[in-house]
Design an enzyme around this catalytic site. Structure first.
Site: not given
Ligand SMILES: [Zn+2]
Ligand SMILES: [Zn+2]
Length: 399
Positions: A142, A84
């Site tokens: 994440e 991401d």
């Molecule tokens: Zn980050």
């Molecule tokens: Zn990261």
């Protein structure tokens, strides 16, 4: 034996380097934020399928799993990358600059994804020599909600059962060419809190007829600072930070309530749950004293990331083959940032390591900054390290 793999991995990494760089540039140009990694995960799946690797798509929405089966029976090692990007307008002057307004790979996850694909290309060529399997995990989100936990819930640690997990992060706090490992607690639990002080609004000129939540909020926040400075062992690192305070709209009106949000960072499970309790006690004391009310919510985000000693020893030895022993260091301290790789580390022996990207430590590369950028050549380190870790775990009996 080991030296043989070392050479082969280096040669194969060089062979697939250009391809890996091209993939990184593509991911960087078209960044996608958490759980929206549709194009990214499609590219990942297609690249794996081109290699003849078994692929499972749409795990935890956009997650992808690839499985390389070694010729010989053995253990299963998990290698993880996050895919991401962030809601940041890119200002870095690079030819592969983000083409998507307001979105940017400002943490290096484009490199983790491309680097793991590069490692997959390398490992796929070695599969006839591998004992066991390599599970390649490309996870979503994440940065915000966390894609690791839902992927585990959907079964990525089973079929075949995973014996160990490894991951890495490109890191601005480390000079380029160095890799840092960390035994034990490596990254903090990045939990959140939100509280409200509920008073009684009134005229600013007549505070005695109101219950002022602004003053009580200030008192509560000030008192909470001494939880860190006076009530915790100074050798146990912990942070309470306030991200927002909202209350009132007019200069002469005492508002009804004030809302506060923030984050708590800890490396110790006891402290993790003790700090919010101490904060709530403080809030209760301050508000009760003057007849106000409160609400307090603590939300656990990712767990503390604990690196397994044995697996971290293995990484330490292994990455020395890639960057040289003198360039592998024990991180001097744990990192206050959070990392949802922690969910894998809770379930199987794991190690998460850090690949340096800063050319000048006087001006280190800043993550989540609009000018965040790093040299492509670090991809070689990532793909080589990840491949070497997998081979050493599966084929060496040292662990
Ligand atoms: Zn980050
Ligand atoms: Zn990261």
């Amino acid at each position: 034996m080991t030296t043989m793999y070392e050479q082969k991995i280096l040669e194969l990494s060089k062979k697939y380097y250009e391809k890996t760089v091209a993939l990184r540039h593509q991911f960087h140009k078209f960044p996608e934020i958490g759980f929206e990694e549709v194009k990214t995960s499609q590219t990942v799946a297609e690249e794996l399928e081109k290699l003849g690797i078994t692929v499972t798509r749409n795990i935890a929405k956009t997650g992808v799993v690839g499985l390389i089966k070694g010729k010989y029976p053995g253990k299963t090692v998990l290698l993880r990358a996050d895919m991401d990007a962030l809601n940041i307008q890119e200002e870095a002057d690079v030819p592969y600059r983000s083409q998507v307004p307001g979105k940017m790979h400002a943490c290096g996850h484009d490199g983790h994804t491309a680097g793991l694909l590069g490692a997959a290309m390398v490992l796929n060529e070695l599969k006839d020599e591998l004992k066991g399997n390599v599970k390649l995990i490309f996870q979503p989100a994440e940065e915000n909600h966390g894609g690791a936990e839902p992927m585990i819930t959907e079964g990525v640690l089973e079929n075949p059962k995973v014996d160990a997990a490894f991951g890495c992060h490109l890191w601005g706090g480390i000079p380029e060419g160095e890799i840092h490992v960390k035994h034990g607690a490596a990254m903090a639990a990045p939990d959140t809190f939100a509280f409200k002080v509920i008073g009684k609004g009134g005229h600013g000129a007549m505070p005695h007829l109101a219950i002022d939540p602004v003053i009580l909020t200030v008192q509560a926040i000030n008192n909470m600072q001494s939880i860190i400075s006076r009530r915790i062992n100074p050798l146990s690192p912990a942070v309470i930070s306030y991200g927002s305070i909202n209350g009132g709209e007019n200069h002469n009106v005492i508002p009804n309530e004030v809302k506060v949000t923030g984050t708590i960072r800890t490396f110790d499970k006891k402290l993790r749950y003790w700090i919010p309790k101490a904060m709530e006690e403080t809030l209760k004391g301050v508000t009760e004293l003057q007849g106000a009310k409160y609400t307090f919510d603590f939300t656990e985000k990712f767990p503390i990331l604990f690196n397994d000693d044995k697996m971290t020893n293995l990484v330490q030895k292994t990455v020395a083959k890639v960057v040289g022993e003198e360039n592998v260091k024990e991180a001097p301290e744990a990192n206050m940032g959070g990392e949802d790789f922690a969910y894998f580390a809770e379930k199987v022996p794991s190690s998460f390591f850090f690949v340096g990207i800063s050319k000048d430590m006087e001006k280190p590369v800043l993550h989540h900054h609009p000018e965040f950028q790093w040299d492509d050549k670090n991809l070689l380190t990532v793909m080589q390290s990840m491949a070497q870790v997998a081979v050493d775990f599966l084929n060496n009996n040292e662990q």
